[in-house]
Design a protein around this motif. Structure first.
Motif, mmCIF file in Angstrom:
data_model
loop_
_atom_site.group_PDB
_atom_site.id
_atom_site.type_symbol
_atom_site.label_atom_id
_atom_site.label_comp_id
_atom_site.label_asym_id
_atom_site.label_seq_id
_atom_site.Cartn_x
_atom_site.Cartn_y
_atom_site.Cartn_z
ATOM 1 N N UNK A 53 0.866 -1.216 -0.061
ATOM 2 C CA UNK A 53 -0.039 0.063 0.109
ATOM 3 C C UNK A 53 0.757 1.337 -0.158
ATOM 4 N N UNK A 54 2.025 1.052 0.656
ATOM 5 C CA UNK A 54 2.795 2.477 0.905
ATOM 6 C C UNK A 54 3.452 2.484 -0.674
ATOM 7 N N UNK A 55 3.873 1.633 -1.169
ATOM 8 C CA UNK A 55 4.594 1.699 -2.606
ATOM 9 C C UNK A 55 3.493 2.314 -3.556
ATOM 10 N N UNK A 56 2.200 1.666 -3.517
ATOM 11 C CA UNK A 56 1.225 1.947 -4.123
ATOM 12 C C UNK A 56 0.860 3.610 -4.200
ATOM 13 N N UNK A 57 1.082 4.089 -2.921
ATOM 14 C CA UNK A 57 1.045 5.511 -2.633
ATOM 15 C C UNK A 57 1.827 6.446 -3.047
ATOM 16 N N UNK A 58 3.197 5.946 -2.864
ATOM 17 C CA UNK A 58 4.360 6.553 -3.645
ATOM 18 C C UNK A 58 4.350 6.572 -5.151
ATOM 19 N N UNK A 59 3.762 5.566 -5.552
ATOM 20 C CA UNK A 59 3.770 5.659 -7.102
ATOM 21 C C UNK A 59 2.581 6.490 -7.755
ATOM 22 N N UNK A 60 1.558 6.576 -7.145
ATOM 23 C CA UNK A 60 0.569 7.723 -6.998
ATOM 24 C C UNK A 60 1.109 8.992 -7.090
ATOM 25 N N UNK A 61 1.836 9.301 -6.131
ATOM 26 C CA UNK A 61 2.468 10.688 -5.981
ATOM 27 C C UNK A 61 3.167 11.037 -7.351
ATOM 28 N N UNK A 62 4.094 9.963 -7.635
ATOM 29 C CA UNK A 62 5.092 10.134 -8.685
ATOM 30 C C UNK A 62 3.731 10.722 -10.003
ATOM 31 N N UNK A 63 2.897 9.764 -10.139
ATOM 32 C CA UNK A 63 1.932 10.087 -11.250
ATOM 33 C C UNK A 63 1.372 11.170 -11.290
ATOM 34 N N UNK A 64 0.669 11.714 -10.208
ATOM 35 C CA UNK A 64 0.056 13.144 -9.981
ATOM 36 C C UNK A 64 1.238 14.324 -10.124
ATOM 37 N N UNK A 65 2.389 14.026 -10.004
ATOM 38 C CA UNK A 65 3.491 15.020 -9.933
ATOM 39 C C UNK A 65 3.832 15.412 -11.189
ATOM 40 N N UNK A 66 3.396 14.717 -12.170
ATOM 41 C CA UNK A 66 3.576 15.012 -13.665
ATOM 42 C C UNK A 66 2.148 15.824 -14.201
ATOM 43 N N UNK A 67 1.070 16.104 -13.448
ATOM 44 C CA UNK A 67 -0.002 16.877 -14.039
ATOM 45 C C UNK A 67 0.473 18.107 -13.954
ATOM 46 N N UNK A 68 0.061 18.984 -15.091
ATOM 47 C CA UNK A 68 0.349 20.388 -15.222
ATOM 48 C C UNK A 68 -0.203 21.133 -13.974
ATOM 49 N N UNK A 69 -1.207 20.928 -13.146
ATOM 50 C CA UNK A 69 -1.612 21.733 -12.412
ATOM 51 C C UNK A 69 -1.272 21.492 -10.764
ATOM 52 N N UNK A 70 -0.604 20.225 -10.640
ATOM 53 C CA UNK A 70 0.007 19.868 -9.337
ATOM 54 C C UNK A 70 1.496 20.229 -9.198
ATOM 55 N N UNK A 71 1.723 20.642 -8.041
ATOM 56 C CA UNK A 71 3.285 20.865 -7.685
ATOM 57 C C UNK A 71 3.333 20.124 -6.302
ATOM 58 N N UNK A 72 4.240 19.248 -6.465
ATOM 59 C CA UNK A 72 4.491 18.731 -4.931
ATOM 60 C C UNK A 72 6.041 18.917 -4.686
ATOM 61 N N UNK A 73 6.024 19.328 -3.275
ATOM 62 C CA UNK A 73 7.462 19.731 -2.807
ATOM 63 C C UNK A 73 7.618 19.154 -1.359
ATOM 64 N N UNK A 74 8.914 18.967 -1.006
ATOM 65 C CA UNK A 74 9.332 18.429 0.181
ATOM 66 C C UNK A 74 9.981 19.346 1.027
ATOM 67 N N UNK A 75 9.541 19.299 2.173
ATOM 68 C CA UNK A 75 10.443 20.271 3.482
ATOM 69 C C UNK A 75 11.410 19.116 4.031
ATOM 70 N N UNK A 76 12.574 19.301 3.893
ATOM 71 C CA UNK A 76 13.496 18.390 4.471
ATOM 72 C C UNK A 76 13.432 18.708 5.993
ATOM 73 N N UNK A 77 13.662 17.555 6.837
ATOM 74 C CA UNK A 77 13.787 17.649 8.278
ATOM 75 C C UNK A 77 15.073 18.569 8.531
ATOM 76 N N UNK A 78 15.952 18.728 7.589
ATOM 77 C CA UNK A 78 17.102 19.322 7.903
ATOM 78 C C UNK A 78 16.967 20.878 7.936
ATOM 79 N N UNK A 79 15.830 21.122 7.349
ATOM 80 C CA UNK A 79 15.449 22.519 7.321
ATOM 81 C C UNK A 79 15.176 23.391 8.640
ATOM 82 N N UNK A 80 14.699 22.362 9.744
ATOM 83 C CA UNK A 80 14.641 22.833 11.128
ATOM 84 C C UNK A 80 13.416 23.431 11.228
#
Length: 197
Positions: free
Chosen positions: A118-145
């Motif tokens: 289920x986790x793999x399916x969720x991560x694959x889905x995030x990769x898929x939707x990140x390709x859509x022109x209207x969706x922007x996915x970003x990550x806030x790294x733990x090291x950002x504090x």
């Protein structure tokens, strides 16, 4: 209203069915979420920050099922809740879908589900939707504090009028914030986050 949105988003009957469920059955969606759901369906742009979990608009059924089960749902009621929430995924889909930006704390992506598939399916889905022109996915790294939304998951909605509203959420409650100064404070904290694509 829901019928017009169904036509606009090309989702014949789906938003109308969700709205009817929410209005007719108070166990389907709690009262406190109804106004938010209406505004979410009408929003012309959306942006989100997730502290520990993904926003509902990006969850697979398996991900949603695990979260709902933690909240005490089981059996047929669990499946009914999963189905109802799956309908929200239509908001960022289709040709006329509104822009949607999601910033996720690194923890969101690193936290495992009980079911590795289920986790793999969720991560694959995030990769898929990140390709859509209207969706922007970003990550806030733990090291950002520490940052201005350190313990606050929030969804912002810009309405057709240009007015932004915010919905903050914890594991136990959510709050719709419509007062301009409070929304602006949250938005400034969101805009200040150092993220990576």
């Amino acid at each position: 209203m829901a019928e017009a949105l169904d036509q606009y988003y090309g989702t014949p009957g789906l938003l109308l069915a969700m709205w009817e469920m929410a209005v007719a059955d108070p166990t389907q969606f709690r009262e406190q979420y109804r106004r938010y759901m209406t505004l979410e369906a009408e929003a012309v742009s959306l942006w989100h920050f997730g502290v520990t979990i993904l926003p509902g608009l990006l969850r697979t059924d398996a991900y949603a099922r695990e979260l709902l089960a933690l909240g005490g749902y089981e059996g047929k009621e669990l499946e009914r809740q999963v189905t109802a929430r799956a309908g929200r995924r239509v908001v960022p889909e289709g040709e006329a879908a509104p822009p949607f930006r999601a910033i996720m704390a690194e923890t969101v992506l690193r936290t495992p589900l009980r079911d590795a598939g289920a986790r793999r399916e969720q991560l694959d889905y995030l990769l898929e939707v990140s390709e859509r022109r209207n969706i922007t996915l970003q990550v806030l790294l733990d090291s950002a504090g520490p940052h201005g939304l350190v313990s606050t998951a929030v969804m912002f909605l810009r309405l057709a009028s240009g007015t932004p509203v915010a919905y903050t959420e914890s594991a136990h409650r959510g709050e719709l914030i419509e007062e301009g100064a409070a929304v602006e404070r949250l938005q400034r904290a969101y805009d200040a986050m150092p993220t990576r694509r």
